[in-house]
Design a protein around this motif. Structure first.
Motif, PDB file in Angstrom:
ATOM      1  N   ALA A  65      27.557  28.025  37.210  1.00 46.65           N
ATOM      2  CA  ALA A  65      27.087  26.660  36.954  1.00 46.65           C
ATOM      3  C   ALA A  65      28.261  25.727  36.687  1.00 46.65           C
ATOM      4  O   ALA A  65      28.287  24.594  37.174  1.00 46.65           O
ATOM      5  N   ALA A  66      29.243  26.203  35.928  1.00 46.73           N
ATOM      6  CA  ALA A  66      30.427  25.384  35.647  1.00 46.73           C
ATOM      7  C   ALA A  66      31.169  25.054  36.932  1.00 46.73           C
ATOM      8  O   ALA A  66      31.598  23.902  37.134  1.00 46.73           O
ATOM      9  N   ASP A  67      31.311  26.029  37.818  1.00 39.55           N
ATOM     10  CA  ASP A  67      31.974  25.779  39.100  1.00 39.55           C
ATOM     11  C   ASP A  67      31.206  24.746  39.916  1.00 39.55           C
ATOM     12  O   ASP A  67      31.804  23.870  40.550  1.00 39.55           O
ATOM     13  N   ALA A 103      32.538  21.091  41.100  1.00 42.75           N
ATOM     14  CA  ALA A 103      32.512  20.713  42.514  1.00 42.75           C
ATOM     15  C   ALA A 103      31.762  19.391  42.709  1.00 42.75           C
ATOM     16  O   ALA A 103      32.222  18.509  43.461  1.00 42.75           O
ATOM     17  N   LEU A 104      30.624  19.227  42.040  1.00 44.58           N
ATOM     18  CA  LEU A 104      29.837  17.999  42.174  1.00 44.58           C
ATOM     19  C   LEU A 104      30.575  16.781  41.639  1.00 44.58           C
ATOM     20  O   LEU A 104      30.586  15.725  42.274  1.00 44.58           O
ATOM     21  N   GLN A 110      33.447  15.914  43.978  1.00 41.77           N
ATOM     22  CA  GLN A 110      32.914  15.353  45.226  1.00 41.77           C
ATOM     23  C   GLN A 110      32.524  13.887  45.050  1.00 41.77           C
ATOM     24  O   GLN A 110      32.698  13.080  45.952  1.00 41.77           O
ATOM     25  N   ASP A 111      31.988  13.541  43.886  1.00 44.45           N
ATOM     26  CA  ASP A 111      31.542  12.175  43.633  1.00 44.45           C
ATOM     27  C   ASP A 111      32.626  11.305  42.992  1.00 44.45           C
ATOM     28  O   ASP A 111      32.352  10.170  42.610  1.00 44.45           O
ATOM     29  N   GLY A 112      33.835  11.840  42.845  1.00 41.66           N
ATOM     30  CA  GLY A 112      34.931  11.052  42.286  1.00 41.66           C
ATOM     31  C   GLY A 112      34.778  10.758  40.804  1.00 41.66           C
ATOM     32  O   GLY A 112      35.319   9.781  40.293  1.00 41.66           O
ATOM     33  N   ILE A 113      34.054  11.595  40.099  1.00 38.04           N
ATOM     34  CA  ILE A 113      33.845  11.407  38.661  1.00 38.04           C
ATOM     35  C   ILE A 113      35.056  11.977  37.935  1.00 38.04           C
ATOM     36  O   ILE A 113      35.526  13.067  38.265  1.00 38.04           O
TER      37      ILE A 113
END
Length: 103
Positions: A8-10, A14-15, A18-21
Motif C-alpha cells: 500500500a505504501a508503494d 507511486a500515485l 504520478q500526480d506531482g504531489i
C-alpha cells in the motif's frame, strides 16, 4: 492506529509521484455523510494533512491522513492493495490480526 502494508505504501508513493504531489502529500481518508453506496469513507490524494488529521507514515515514507472520524473507524485496520478480477490494484481495508480479512 491504522497500519499500512509495504504494498500500500508503494502504491501511495507511486500515485503521489504520478500526480506531482510533494513528499509532504499522501492519501487522505474522510467520513462520508450520508454513506454513499454503503461505504462510510472517501479517499483522495492530498498535498498535506488538514488541521486535526492523524498522520500515519509508512516505513517507505508514504503518508496517510485520517480525519478524526476516519481515524476512529480505521484504528484497528490495515491498509493494503489487492488485485481485482481484471488484475487492477485497488486499496483494501482489512482487519488487523485476523489473517487480513476484508472489512
Amino acid at each position: 492506529m491504522l497500519a499500512v502494508t509495504e504494498a500500500a505504501a508503494d502504491a501511495i508513493n507511486a500515485l503521489t509521484a504520478q500526480d506531482g504531489i510533494p513528499d509532504s502529500g499522501g492519501l487522505r481518508f474522510t467520513l462520508v455523510t450520508p454513506e454513499v453506496e454503503g461505504t462510510p469513507l472517501a479517499v483522495a490524494l492530498a498535498q498535506e494533512p488538514a488541521e486535526g488529521d492523524q498522520v500515519v507514515t509508512a516505513a517507505t515514507g508514504a503518508h496517510v491522513f485520517l480525519e478524526p472520524g476516519a481515524a476512529e473507524l480505521l484504528s484497528d485496520k490495515v491498509l493494503d492493495v489487492q488485485a481485482d478480477a481484471q488484475g487492477q490494484l485497488n486499496f483494501a481495508v482489512l482487519h488487523q490480526g485476523q489473517g487480513g480479512q476484508p472489512v
